[in-house]
Design an enzyme around this catalytic site. Structure first.
Site, short mmCIF file in Angstrom:
data_model
loop_
_atom_site.label_atom_id
_atom_site.label_comp_id
_atom_site.label_asym_id
_atom_site.label_seq_id
_atom_site.Cartn_x
_atom_site.Cartn_y
_atom_site.Cartn_z
N ASP A 75 0.88 -1.16 0.00
CA ASP A 75 0.00 0.00 0.00
C ASP A 75 0.92 1.22 0.00
OD1 ASP A 75 -2.31 1.56 0.21
OD2 ASP A 75 -2.33 1.45 2.39
N ASP A 77 -0.12 4.92 1.27
CA ASP A 77 -0.34 5.76 2.45
C ASP A 77 -0.10 4.99 3.74
OD1 ASP A 77 -1.05 8.03 0.99
OD2 ASP A 77 -3.18 7.55 1.01
N GLU A 123 -14.19 3.30 10.53
CA GLU A 123 -13.01 2.70 9.90
C GLU A 123 -12.08 2.07 10.93
OE1 GLU A 123 -9.56 3.81 6.68
OE2 GLU A 123 -10.20 5.39 8.05
N SER A 191 -3.24 1.18 -4.06
CA SER A 191 -3.58 2.24 -3.13
C SER A 191 -4.99 2.75 -3.42
CB SER A 191 -2.59 3.39 -3.28
OG SER A 191 -2.92 4.45 -2.41
N ALA A 192 -5.66 3.18 -2.37
CA ALA A 192 -6.93 3.88 -2.53
C ALA A 192 -6.65 5.37 -2.65
CB ALA A 192 -7.84 3.61 -1.34
#
Length: 197
Positions: A75, A77, A123, A191-192
């Protein structure tokens, strides 16, 4: 490898022999400052491993498979980038960099702050099942992106925001990237985040 780790999403990125040494890189997302660690890559980056024997079996299998059988998936971030900077300040995410753009309207800032207050506790909650979280996280991202589309940011706005941000790579990330390149190991970054940031 790290199922059951308390309140943390752990990424085990690589264990591969490169030039006689094992390159290891791991991260704790969400900035936990203390995790009961049974093993640790460094004293500042503890990793909770609920089943050490199973971890060691998988690690040995990865190393025995060799570099030609390995693909590293990471990922971006707070995995390749730090969650906390040496100053103690929280590192920026791709979305955080975009949200720092000076050209964003006050209404955008108010609405996205309200979305954050609503969805972020969901989250990070260890009590909400993943099957319930995923649709809510998708809704959060969709609503944020819908608001962002109304802002008509330019590429120049993004370039300026990145230049003014505190984004940096986590210690060890450059070494991981270079080691993968040297050994011919594919490194895929999923990644988002936002592509151009």
């Amino acid at each position: 490898l790290f199922q059951g780790a308390p309140r943390a999403r752990m990424e085990f990125l690589a264990h591969v022999p490169v030039s006689g040494e094992v390159v290891a890189f791991a991260s704790l997302a969400l900035g936990l400052t203390a995790v009961a660690a049974q093993r640790s890559v460094t004293k500042h980056n503890p990793i909770h491993i609920p089943n050490v024997a199973e971890f060691e079996r998988k690690r040995a299998a990865i190393i025995a498979g060799g570099a030609e059988q390995l693909t590293v998936v990471a990922d971006f971030d707070r995995t390749l980038t730090p969650n906390r900077l040496p100053s103690g300040e929280r590192g920026m995410s791709c979305h955080g960099i975009v949200e720092s753009c000076q050209s964003l309207s006050e209404s955008y800032r108010r609405e996205t702050a309200a979305l954050f207050r609503r969805f972020f506790p969901i989250e990070v909650s260890p009590h909400i099942p993943r099957s319930e979280k995923i649709p809510l996280m998708r809704r959060w991202y969709a609503e944020n992106h819908r608001l962002l589309e109304k802002e008509h940011l330019t590429r120049a706005d993004l370039v300026r925001a990145v230049a003014e941000s505190n984004i940096s790579l986590r210690p060890g990330a450059r070494s991981l990237i270079a080691s993968c390149a040297t050994a011919g190991i594919p490194l895929l970054v999923f990644s988002a985040g936002i592509k151009d940031v």
